[in-house]
Design a protein around this motif. Structure first.
Motif, short mmCIF file in Angstrom:
data_model
loop_
_atom_site.label_atom_id
_atom_site.label_comp_id
_atom_site.label_asym_id
_atom_site.label_seq_id
_atom_site.Cartn_x
_atom_site.Cartn_y
_atom_site.Cartn_z
N LEU A 29 0.90 -1.14 0.13
CA LEU A 29 -0.01 0.08 -0.12
C LEU A 29 1.05 1.25 -0.05
O LEU A 29 0.48 2.13 -0.76
CB LEU A 29 -0.99 -0.15 1.21
N ILE A 30 1.91 1.16 1.02
CA ILE A 30 2.70 2.36 0.84
C ILE A 30 3.45 2.62 -0.40
O ILE A 30 3.54 3.49 -0.71
CB ILE A 30 3.39 2.29 2.38
N ARG A 31 4.00 1.50 -1.11
CA ARG A 31 4.60 1.58 -2.25
C ARG A 31 3.66 2.21 -3.52
O ARG A 31 4.21 3.13 -4.23
CB ARG A 31 5.19 0.23 -2.71
N ALA A 32 2.61 2.04 -3.31
CA ALA A 32 1.41 2.69 -4.31
C ALA A 32 0.88 3.88 -3.92
O ALA A 32 0.14 4.32 -4.47
CB ALA A 32 0.33 1.64 -4.23
N GLY A 33 1.54 4.19 -2.81
CA GLY A 33 1.08 5.88 -2.36
C GLY A 33 0.10 6.13 -1.38
O GLY A 33 -0.64 6.92 -1.23
N TRP A 34 -0.54 4.92 -0.93
CA TRP A 34 -1.39 5.06 -0.02
C TRP A 34 -1.12 5.69 1.29
O TRP A 34 -0.02 5.58 1.74
CB TRP A 34 -2.39 3.73 0.50
N ARG A 35 -2.04 6.20 2.28
CA ARG A 35 -1.93 6.70 3.77
C ARG A 35 -2.30 5.62 4.44
O ARG A 35 -3.74 5.41 4.41
CB ARG A 35 -2.23 8.01 3.79
N VAL A 36 -1.64 4.96 5.41
CA VAL A 36 -2.12 3.80 5.85
C VAL A 36 -2.30 3.94 7.27
O VAL A 36 -1.10 4.50 8.00
CB VAL A 36 -1.24 2.65 5.58
N THR A 37 -3.45 3.46 7.86
CA THR A 37 -3.44 3.34 9.43
C THR A 37 -3.45 1.89 9.82
O THR A 37 -4.25 1.29 9.46
CB THR A 37 -4.74 4.05 9.88
#
Length: 318
Positions: A29-37
């Protein structure tokens, strides 16, 4: 500003974020640019999750109040990955709470917080033990006829997730088979260690379907992007007997390959041995077609696991 393009960053709430699939999903997800909780229990080992730039929040899926405090409003995707994978009957009560009640709580919280999509991590286990019968998403489940609580709770948890559809929660289910790859300290990582140390003499005479954890993580994101509402997607792609897996691992790490046997190894629970005595076959063509899921060769996924274990000091470097 004229000509400026405003692309909103997608937001994700991930349960079980410190676990095997969870860490890999956070990474993707982070690699794809998401903001993750990233949700984790207070007691969770954060050695791997802390390597990624997710916002870590403490909570427990069996505690609704903690979920309410942890989950942001209007999250684009709730990825409910957390689950109890015990194959020891002594842990059945806790497994019931984690898998069934925990999913019920997650669905209720996602509805309350107006989450846009709910991606539920189920399992190929939801169809039970189908010996030498290839299953697909429309196959009948026999989980209520077998003595393995994990299988039953995964089916019931999946049912809880899909009940969210009745309350306008947009639910998609992914059903991985045996997942292999980096960050596994629960199932196949310990299996590799046991083979390397020549501590596993036998495995069951059956076989199973396998999938690479990185492709499983990508399939979760694809399920958000293009999975159909209310649908299930089996993830597999490689098929082998457990004896073949043991022999291949022995070639990768040394040690001694366990033999297929109708006698249970003392280090294996009766539930796990029962599972390893049957031959699981899975058709994942639906996920390949609709989610662009990519099967990986068995040796490649175990080689990736071994490479990661050596880098982490979990195996001898030889």
């Amino acid at each position: 500003m004229v000509g400026e393009i405003n692309v909103a960053v997608k937001t994700a709430f991930v349960t079980g974020a410190s676990g095997f699939i969870g860490v890999n999903l956070v990474d993707q997800l982070i690699r794809a640019g998401w903001r993750v909780t990233a949700l984790h229990r207070e007691s969770s080992n954060l050695a791997y999750l802390s390597r990624f730039s997710a916002e870590r929040v403490i909570g427990d899926i069996t505690d609704p109040a903690s979920l309410d405090a942890a989950m942001p409003e209007g999250t684009d995707a709730v990825f409910h990955v957390a689950g109890n994978v015990s194959f020891d009957a002594a842990g059945d009560p806790a497994q019931n709470d984690d898998n069934i009640i925990g999913t019920r709580n997650m669905v209720a919280c996602a509805i309350s917080k107006k989450s846009l999509r709910f991606i539920h991590t189920s399992s190929g286990a939801s169809w039970g033990l189908q010996d030498n019968i290839e299953i697909n998403e429309n196959s009948h489940s026999n989980v209520y006829d077998i003595p393995i609580n994990y299988f039953r709770t995964k089916k019931l948890a999946e049912d809880e997730a899909l009940k969210g559809l009745e309350h306008d929660l947009d639910v998609v289910v992914v059903n991985p088979a045996n997942v292999v790859g980096p960050y596994d300290g629960i199932v196949w990582g310990p299996f590799v260690q046991a083979v390397a140390a020549a501590k596993l003499d036998t495995v069951g005479t059956g076989g199973a379907a396998f999938c690479h954890v990185e492709e499983v993580a990508r399939a979760h994101i694809a399920a958000f992007e293009k999975g159909r509402r209310g649908e299930k997607y089996l993830l597999a792609g490689a098929q082998a007997s457990f004896a073949e897996v043991g022999a291949m691992v022995a070639r990768l790490v040394g040690g001694r390959a366990p033999e297929g046997s109708s006698l249970r190894d003392p280090g294996m629970t009766p539930e796990m041995f029962n599972l390893m005595s049957l031959n699981q076959l899975i058709d994942c063509s639906k996920a390949i077609k609709e989610l662009d899921f990519k099967p990986v060769a068995l040796r490649d996924m175990f080689a990736d696991l071994v490479t990661w274990m050596r880098a982490e000091g979990l195996l001898d470097s030889a």
